[in-house]
Design an enzyme around this catalytic site. Structure first.
Site, PDB file in Angstrom:
ATOM      1  CE1 TYR A 185      -4.097   0.239   4.184  1.00 54.84           C
ATOM      2  CE2 TYR A 185      -5.065  -1.952   4.764  1.00 54.84           C
ATOM      3  CZ  TYR A 185      -4.859  -0.995   3.312  1.00 54.84           C
ATOM      4  OH  TYR A 185      -5.298  -0.728   2.223  1.00 54.84           O
ATOM      5  CB  SER A 208      -0.660  -0.195   1.140  1.00 57.34           C
ATOM      6  OG  SER A 208      -1.448   1.500   1.425  1.00 57.34           O
TER       7      SER A 208
HETATM    8  C1  GCO Z   1      -7.043   4.834   3.558  1.00 58.15           C
HETATM    9  C2  GCO Z   1      -7.652   4.078   2.542  1.00 58.15           C
HETATM   10  C3  GCO Z   1      -5.756   3.640   1.875  1.00 58.15           C
HETATM   11  C4  GCO Z   1      -6.023   3.229   0.440  1.00 58.15           C
HETATM   12  C5  GCO Z   1      -4.598   2.207   0.212  1.00 58.15           C
HETATM   13  C6  GCO Z   1      -3.520   3.178  -0.038  1.00 58.15           C
HETATM   14  O1  GCO Z   1      -8.379   4.777   4.625  1.00 58.15           O
HETATM   15  O2  GCO Z   1      -6.211   5.462   3.566  1.00 58.15           O
HETATM   16  O3  GCO Z   1      -8.361   3.143   2.748  1.00 58.15           O
HETATM   17  O4  GCO Z   1      -5.304   2.898   3.090  1.00 58.15           O
HETATM   18  O5  GCO Z   1      -6.799   1.970   1.072  1.00 58.15           O
HETATM   19  O6  GCO Z   1      -4.647   1.462   0.797  1.00 58.15           O
HETATM   20  O7  GCO Z   1      -2.206   3.010  -0.757  1.00 58.15           O
END
Ligand code: GCO
Length: 264
Positions: free
Chosen positions: A158, A145
């Site tokens: 995440y 990501s």
């Molecule tokens: C957020 C988004 C990001 C994208 C992606 C970026 O909440 O900032 O969901 O996480 O989904 O992962 O690379």
């Protein structure tokens, strides 16, 4: 030239590939000739996935297994090996996100995101790599990501997982590249999927940020990411290893600018 991207005879597993980016990846790999397998935990998503492949004139083998559970992963991969053959191309795509401020986040929530987004790619990769080592051939693509390099408020779990997945990808390369296995990551920018719908739709202010921070001036499409996956799944990338290919419209190259400045 066509041969470079021909996946005929290859078995590909796209975890969580029933929707969004994973669905686009699986469809494109199938169009390139791969025997595509897709897992999910949701029966409705698995059925809709089968319907979309059928409407596209493509085959897909769908199955249910939990990528965070070693025993279930072993059962699922064993089923794939029986039905289609050893996995040649693994796309560790399954992932979740929880947008919660750190101060409010339960540790259980943090651990769940780490389990799905970081530990599961390790579990599935460890299960399929012995065959790849034996065959001296394999492709592993980890769905990283932009958050593999950036933090952002509310997505700490995440970002922690995706940051770890970047380094796990590089570590896998260190240990497995000598067996002619290429392990790379894809780092999507902001892509129009169900995951980003809450921060993209209904005039959400985050949409303005993405539109000004992304030099391409648009949200990406799942197909933009699938194209990168085809490259990393094919012979064309046989000397690319430990690399995170960002598919982000230039957002990581851009510090940012005042809207309207330098616009031609
Ligand atoms: C957020 C988004 C990001 C994208 C992606 C970026 O909440 O900032 O969901 O996480 O989904 O992962 O690379």
């Amino acid at each position: 030239m066509k041969d470079l991207f021909d996946l005929t005879g290859k078995v590909a597993l796209v975890t969580g590939g029933t929707h969004g980016i994973g669905l686009a990846i699986g469809l494109l790999l199938a169009r390139a000739g791969a025997k595509v397998c897709v897992n999910d935990l949701d029966d409705d998503k698995l059925q809709s996935c089968r319907d979309i492949y059928k409407q596209s004139g493509l085959d897909v083998f769908t199955l249910k297994f939990n990528v965070t559970a070693e025993v279930d992963v072993d059962r699922g991969i064993t089923l794939i090996e029986k039905k289609a053959g050893p996995v040649d191309i693994l796309v560790n795509n399954a992932g979740i996100i929880k947008r919660i401020p750190i101060i409010d986040m339960k540790i259980a929530d943090y651990k769940q995101v780490i389990d799905v987004d970081l530990v599961a790619p390790l579990i599935v990769s460890k299960r399929v790599v012995p065959n790849m080592i034996e065959k001296r051939n394999g492709k592993i693509i980890n769905m990283c990501s932009m958050m593999s390099v950036y933090g952002r408020n509310t997505v700490s779990a995440y970002a922690s997982a995706k940051g770890g997945l970047k380094l796990l990808t590089q570590s896998m390369t260190c240990e497995w590249a000598k067996y002619n296995i290429q392990i790379n990551g894809i780092g999507p920018g902001y892509i129009a999927t169900s995951q980003t719908a809450p921060i993209r739709e209904n005039g959400h202010p985050f949409n303005d940020l993405v539109m000004t921070r992304t030099p391409a001036g648009r949200w990406g499409e799942p197909e933009d990411v699938a194209n990168a996956a085809l490259f990393l799944a094919s012979k064309a990338s046989n000397f690319v290893n430990g690399h995170i290919l960002y598919v982000d419209g230039g957002i990581l190259a851009n510090f940012g600018y005042v809207k309207g400045e330098n616009d031609l």
